[in-house]
Design a protein around this motif. Structure first.
Motif, PDB file in Angstrom:
ATOM      1  N   GLY A  51     -13.327 -11.843  -4.536  1.00  0.00           N
ATOM      2  CA  GLY A  51     -14.379 -11.515  -3.652  1.00  0.00           C
ATOM      3  C   GLY A  51     -13.866 -12.731  -2.226  1.00  0.00           C
ATOM      4  O   GLY A  51     -14.536 -12.533  -1.403  1.00  0.00           O
ATOM      5  N   GLY A  52     -12.763 -12.858  -3.122  1.00  0.00           N
ATOM      6  CA  GLY A  52     -11.717 -12.934  -1.114  1.00  0.00           C
ATOM      7  C   GLY A  52     -11.512 -14.359  -0.706  1.00  0.00           C
ATOM      8  O   GLY A  52     -11.878 -15.319   0.539  1.00  0.00           O
ATOM      9  N   SER A  53     -12.368 -15.660  -2.100  1.00  0.00           N
ATOM     10  CA  SER A  53     -12.681 -16.974  -2.261  1.00  0.00           C
ATOM     11  C   SER A  53     -13.618 -17.136  -0.815  1.00  0.00           C
ATOM     12  O   SER A  53     -13.028 -17.492   0.423  1.00  0.00           O
ATOM     13  CB  SER A  53     -11.139 -17.598  -2.072  1.00  0.00           C
ATOM     14  OG  SER A  53     -11.481 -18.808  -2.213  1.00  0.00           O
ATOM     15  N   ALA A  54     -14.586 -17.567  -0.854  1.00  0.00           N
ATOM     16  CA  ALA A  54     -15.289 -17.612   0.385  1.00  0.00           C
ATOM     17  C   ALA A  54     -15.377 -19.389   0.805  1.00  0.00           C
ATOM     18  O   ALA A  54     -16.222 -19.722   1.468  1.00  0.00           O
ATOM     19  CB  ALA A  54     -16.679 -16.683   0.359  1.00  0.00           C
ATOM     20  N   ALA A  55     -14.978 -19.734   0.013  1.00  0.00           N
ATOM     21  CA  ALA A  55     -14.883 -21.362   0.151  1.00  0.00           C
ATOM     22  C   ALA A  55     -13.695 -22.005  -0.385  1.00  0.00           C
ATOM     23  O   ALA A  55     -12.250 -21.301  -0.303  1.00  0.00           O
ATOM     24  CB  ALA A  55     -15.745 -22.392  -0.834  1.00  0.00           C
TER      25      ALA A  55
END
Length: 186
Positions: A51-55
């Motif tokens: 998911g595009g690394s939200a963290a």
């Protein structure tokens, strides 16, 4: 990369939270408990990559030096997050004792040093992360702690979790392997 841009220009993109995955590495986690726990963290990280690394992720695995003797020996596969280290953490979770970078692979050993692990995380946030993060205190900081046993070392981890909360770090404890919720609920 996105993590570096987030730190350099917090107005340009939404702030990514810092998430410390904190894993009980005590002897009671041996075998299927540890495999399942590492799988939980791998799933979180694989989803983050997809998911595009939200963290920004960091990793901490902890226990004591020998059963019943609680030193503050906290083993960290990857430092507390200062950037997205998802790939490095996945590598640590997949390594065997002899193939890990430090030669100290993720082998369950010793007692459940929950308080010491939280104290180590608190110290690192206060001395390293907060002073170097231009987005502090606007960024969310989270310790996601997974354990299968009651703490067996130098004290109740709840006051330390409270101190982390006072400093702006949320502690989310996950009971694993049939652990009564009362062991991780403060």
């Amino acid at each position: 990369d996105a993590a570096a841009q987030d730190r350099a220009d917090p107005v340009a993109v939404p702030l990514r939270p810092d998430v410390l995955l904190s894993l009980d590495g005590s002897l009671s986690m041996a075998g299927a408990h540890m495999d399942t726990a590492r799988d939980y963290f791998r799933l979180i990280l694989v989803d983050a990559q997809a998911g595009g690394s939200a963290a920004n992720y960091g990793y901490q695995e902890w226990s004591t030096s020998r059963v019943g003797y609680c030193l503050q020996q906290i083993y960290a596969g990857v430092p507390v997050p200062d950037a997205d280290q998802t790939s490095a953490i996945l590598g640590w979770l997949a390594c065997s004792p002899s193939s890990c970078p430090s030669g100290q692979g993720p082998v369950p050993y010793g007692g459940t040093a929950t308080n010491e692990a939280l104290w180590q995380a608190r110290r690192h946030y206060l001395t390293s992360i907060f002073p170097s993060d231009p987005s502090y205190p606007c960024r969310k900081y989270i310790v996601l702690l997974l354990t299968d046993g009651a703490f067996s070392c130098t004290g109740d981890p709840c006051p330390t979790a409270s101190l982390l909360g006072d400093a702006g770090v949320s502690v989310i404890a996950i009971a694993h392997g049939g652990l009564p919720v009362s062991y991780v609920y403060c």
